[in-house]
Motif scaffolding. Structure first.
Motif, PDB file in Angstrom:
ATOM      1  N   LEU A  54      -0.515   2.419  -3.563  1.00  0.00           N
ATOM      2  CA  LEU A  54      -0.835   1.145  -3.116  1.00  0.00           C
ATOM      3  C   LEU A  54      -2.194   1.311  -2.452  1.00  0.00           C
ATOM      4  O   LEU A  54      -2.937   2.199  -2.210  1.00  0.00           O
ATOM      5  N   ASP A  55      -2.869  -0.079  -2.732  1.00  0.00           N
ATOM      6  CA  ASP A  55      -4.129  -0.259  -2.069  1.00  0.00           C
ATOM      7  C   ASP A  55      -3.659  -1.133  -0.999  1.00  0.00           C
ATOM      8  O   ASP A  55      -3.197  -1.914  -0.988  1.00  0.00           O
ATOM      9  N   PHE A  56      -4.645  -1.150   0.153  1.00  0.00           N
ATOM     10  CA  PHE A  56      -4.659  -1.890   1.269  1.00  0.00           C
ATOM     11  C   PHE A  56      -5.879  -2.932   0.858  1.00  0.00           C
ATOM     12  O   PHE A  56      -6.818  -2.678   0.579  1.00  0.00           O
ATOM     13  N   CYS A  57      -5.565  -4.474   0.845  1.00  0.00           N
ATOM     14  CA  CYS A  57      -6.360  -5.255   0.230  1.00  0.00           C
ATOM     15  C   CYS A  57      -6.366  -6.532   1.253  1.00  0.00           C
ATOM     16  O   CYS A  57      -5.691  -6.683   2.265  1.00  0.00           O
ATOM     17  N   PHE A  58      -7.604  -7.380   1.132  1.00  0.00           N
ATOM     18  CA  PHE A  58      -7.882  -8.378   1.931  1.00  0.00           C
ATOM     19  C   PHE A  58      -8.471  -9.509   1.444  1.00  0.00           C
ATOM     20  O   PHE A  58      -9.187  -9.452   0.281  1.00  0.00           O
TER      21      PHE A  58
ATOM     22  N   MET B   6      -6.270 -12.572   5.012  1.00  0.00           N
ATOM     23  CA  MET B   6      -5.222 -12.330   4.763  1.00  0.00           C
ATOM     24  C   MET B   6      -5.078 -11.071   4.191  1.00  0.00           C
ATOM     25  O   MET B   6      -5.658 -10.688   3.134  1.00  0.00           O
ATOM     26  N   PHE B   7      -4.328  -9.896   4.969  1.00  0.00           N
ATOM     27  CA  PHE B   7      -4.049  -8.526   4.367  1.00  0.00           C
ATOM     28  C   PHE B   7      -2.724  -8.472   3.275  1.00  0.00           C
ATOM     29  O   PHE B   7      -2.026  -9.310   3.772  1.00  0.00           O
ATOM     30  N   ALA B   8      -3.025  -7.532   2.344  1.00  0.00           N
ATOM     31  CA  ALA B   8      -1.692  -7.251   1.798  1.00  0.00           C
ATOM     32  C   ALA B   8      -1.777  -5.991   1.147  1.00  0.00           C
ATOM     33  O   ALA B   8      -2.777  -5.484   0.657  1.00  0.00           O
ATOM     34  N   GLU B   9      -0.756  -5.407   1.153  1.00  0.00           N
ATOM     35  CA  GLU B   9      -0.626  -4.009   0.267  1.00  0.00           C
ATOM     36  C   GLU B   9      -0.248  -4.470  -1.173  1.00  0.00           C
ATOM     37  O   GLU B   9       0.808  -5.133  -1.411  1.00  0.00           O
ATOM     38  N   ILE B  10      -1.189  -3.737  -2.037  1.00  0.00           N
ATOM     39  CA  ILE B  10      -0.795  -4.120  -3.532  1.00  0.00           C
ATOM     40  C   ILE B  10      -0.679  -2.918  -4.360  1.00  0.00           C
ATOM     41  O   ILE B  10      -1.485  -1.920  -4.072  1.00  0.00           O
ATOM     42  N   TYR B  11       0.396  -2.742  -5.158  1.00  0.00           N
ATOM     43  CA  TYR B  11       0.717  -1.652  -5.908  1.00  0.00           C
ATOM     44  C   TYR B  11      -0.420  -1.478  -6.859  1.00  0.00           C
ATOM     45  O   TYR B  11      -0.825  -2.282  -7.309  1.00  0.00           O
ATOM     46  N   ASN B  12      -0.815  -0.059  -6.959  1.00  0.00           N
ATOM     47  CA  ASN B  12      -1.820   0.248  -8.059  1.00  0.00           C
ATOM     48  C   ASN B  12      -0.992   0.807  -9.256  1.00  0.00           C
ATOM     49  O   ASN B  12      -0.823   2.079  -9.037  1.00  0.00           O
ATOM     50  N   PRO B  13      -0.894   0.380 -10.404  1.00  0.00           N
ATOM     51  CA  PRO B  13       0.204   1.025 -11.464  1.00  0.00           C
ATOM     52  C   PRO B  13      -1.008   2.003 -12.208  1.00  0.00           C
ATOM     53  O   PRO B  13      -0.379   2.533 -12.937  1.00  0.00           O
ATOM     54  N   TYR B  14      -2.324   1.767 -11.903  1.00  0.00           N
ATOM     55  CA  TYR B  14      -3.218   2.751 -12.621  1.00  0.00           C
ATOM     56  C   TYR B  14      -3.100   4.180 -12.111  1.00  0.00           C
ATOM     57  O   TYR B  14      -3.482   5.220 -12.443  1.00  0.00           O
ATOM     58  N   GLU B  15      -2.435   3.924 -10.772  1.00  0.00           N
ATOM     59  CA  GLU B  15      -2.459   5.569 -10.308  1.00  0.00           C
ATOM     60  C   GLU B  15      -0.968   5.870 -10.212  1.00  0.00           C
ATOM     61  O   GLU B  15      -0.713   6.997 -10.417  1.00  0.00           O
TER      62      GLU B  15
ATOM     63  N   LYS C 175     -10.096  -5.044  -2.894  1.00  0.00           N
ATOM     64  CA  LYS C 175      -9.356  -3.686  -2.163  1.00  0.00           C
ATOM     65  C   LYS C 175     -10.289  -3.274  -1.136  1.00  0.00           C
ATOM     66  O   LYS C 175     -11.588  -3.325  -1.166  1.00  0.00           O
ATOM     67  N   ILE C 176      -9.860  -3.055  -0.057  1.00  0.00           N
ATOM     68  CA  ILE C 176     -10.559  -2.477   0.977  1.00  0.00           C
ATOM     69  C   ILE C 176     -10.844  -1.037   0.744  1.00  0.00           C
ATOM     70  O   ILE C 176     -10.140  -0.224   0.369  1.00  0.00           O
ATOM     71  N   ASP C 177     -12.181  -0.620   0.655  1.00  0.00           N
ATOM     72  CA  ASP C 177     -12.575   0.655   0.130  1.00  0.00           C
ATOM     73  C   ASP C 177     -12.231   1.902   0.991  1.00  0.00           C
ATOM     74  O   ASP C 177     -13.185   2.503   1.773  1.00  0.00           O
ATOM     75  N   PHE C 178     -11.013   2.196   1.089  1.00  0.00           N
ATOM     76  CA  PHE C 178     -10.848   3.580   1.525  1.00  0.00           C
ATOM     77  C   PHE C 178      -9.385   4.060   0.896  1.00  0.00           C
ATOM     78  O   PHE C 178      -8.536   3.145   0.609  1.00  0.00           O
ATOM     79  N   PRO C 179      -9.071   5.411   0.821  1.00  0.00           N
ATOM     80  CA  PRO C 179      -7.781   5.810   0.573  1.00  0.00           C
ATOM     81  C   PRO C 179      -6.595   5.442   1.367  1.00  0.00           C
ATOM     82  O   PRO C 179      -6.798   5.802   2.468  1.00  0.00           O
ATOM     83  N   TYR C 180      -5.701   4.955   0.824  1.00  0.00           N
ATOM     84  CA  TYR C 180      -4.468   4.151   1.732  1.00  0.00           C
ATOM     85  C   TYR C 180      -3.249   4.846   1.409  1.00  0.00           C
ATOM     86  O   TYR C 180      -2.687   5.372   0.212  1.00  0.00           O
ATOM     87  N   VAL C 181      -2.538   5.161   2.492  1.00  0.00           N
ATOM     88  CA  VAL C 181      -1.189   5.373   2.517  1.00  0.00           C
ATOM     89  C   VAL C 181      -0.520   4.594   3.702  1.00  0.00           C
ATOM     90  O   VAL C 181      -1.172   4.313   4.479  1.00  0.00           O
ATOM     91  N   HIS C 182       0.850   4.435   3.588  1.00  0.00           N
ATOM     92  CA  HIS C 182       1.534   3.859   4.495  1.00  0.00           C
ATOM     93  C   HIS C 182       2.606   4.727   5.031  1.00  0.00           C
ATOM     94  O   HIS C 182       3.356   5.220   4.014  1.00  0.00           O
ATOM     95  N   PRO C 183       3.425   4.419   6.182  1.00  0.00           N
ATOM     96  CA  PRO C 183       4.742   5.369   6.587  1.00  0.00           C
ATOM     97  C   PRO C 183       5.808   4.634   5.965  1.00  0.00           C
ATOM     98  O   PRO C 183       5.785   3.324   5.529  1.00  0.00           O
ATOM     99  N   SER C 184       6.518   5.432   5.431  1.00  0.00           N
ATOM    100  CA  SER C 184       8.065   4.942   4.627  1.00  0.00           C
ATOM    101  C   SER C 184       8.763   3.964   5.776  1.00  0.00           C
ATOM    102  O   SER C 184       8.780   4.402   6.804  1.00  0.00           O
ATOM    103  N   TRP C 185       9.176   3.085   5.112  1.00  0.00           N
ATOM    104  CA  TRP C 185       9.997   2.215   5.964  1.00  0.00           C
ATOM    105  C   TRP C 185      11.549   2.667   6.210  1.00  0.00           C
ATOM    106  O   TRP C 185      12.248   2.355   6.960  1.00  0.00           O
TER     107      TRP C 185
END
Length: 223
Positions: free
Chosen positions: A168-172, A111-120, A148-158
């Motif tokens: 956010l990090d894109f995770c699996f 399962m995929f999930a976008e997870i907030y990264n409060p360290y950033e 965490k999937i090992d690549f720099p992640y951004v997503h389009p604003s809803w």
């Protein structure tokens, strides 16, 4: 506590859910009320709420993709402490997804999930709801098995304004804990499908997908 599915914006529980969404998520992460009509009626999008004494105290939205045998968790909300809402939602979600995978003749791959990264980025307060604290959420999701999937992640604003959302990090979460990498084609194809509803893609997102497709596999890292 009851686990109830919402399939229509006229459901009284949806008004309570949308109010909860607005209280805990930043505006760019929340779809407008009326725009929920089609997603809720889509049989592939599963929106469930945890109902306690008539009130919506938690919620989760997810979907199963039979062509890839994976799922995506869109969001999980824990609206109150002290009710074990997180475990209640996670268990019911997993049971539902395993049933869907079984109907597809498979055992769920992950399962995929976008997870907030409060360290950033530390400006997520989630309406002051303590169980939604991003540090807490990140550790809970790590305990569940997300990586965490090992690549720099951004997503389009809803908001569909062409802005790139960061922080956010894109995770699996692989069902098999021995899985340490996944095909980049799975990640890229999934993201293109997932965000196909938003026509205004930021250039950063387009470049991210292009860079991702230059590789064959991508690592799964601890969070």
């Amino acid at each position: 506590m009851e686990y109830k599915r919402i399939t229509n914006i006229t459901d009284p529980l949806f008004s309570k859910l949308h109010k909860l969404l607005g209280e805990v998520f930043p505006p760019e992460e929340v779809l407008e009320f009326d725009l929920w009509k089609e997603p809720l009626e889509d049989p592939g999008i599963r929106v469930f709420v945890a109902v306690h004494e008539g009130e919506v105290v938690g919620a989760t939205e997810y979907r199963y993709y039979p062509q890839w045998n994976i799922a995506m968790t869109d969001f999980t909300i824990i609206g109150r402490p002290g009710l074990s809402i997180g475990r209640f939602l996670a268990q019911n979600r997993e049971n539902d997804l395993q049933t869907l995978a079984k109907e597809n003749g498979k055992v769920l791959f992950g399962m995929f999930a976008e997870i907030y990264n409060p360290y950033e980025k530390e400006d997520f307060d989630f309406g002051g709801v303590k169980p939604m604290n991003p540090f807490v959420r990140r550790e809970v999701l790590s305990h569940l098995g997300y990586k965490k999937i090992d690549f720099p992640y951004v997503h389009p604003s809803w908001k569909n304004d062409g802005e790139a959302v960061k922080g956010l990090d894109f995770c699996f979460m692989p069902i098999d804990e021995n899985v340490t990498e996944i095909p980049t084609s799975l990640v890229a194809d999934f993201l293109k499908e997932y965000y196909s509803v938003l026509p205004n893609k930021p250039q950063e997102w387009i470049q991210m997908i292009a860079d991702l497709q230059l590789k064959e596999t991508v690592r799964l890292l601890p969070i």
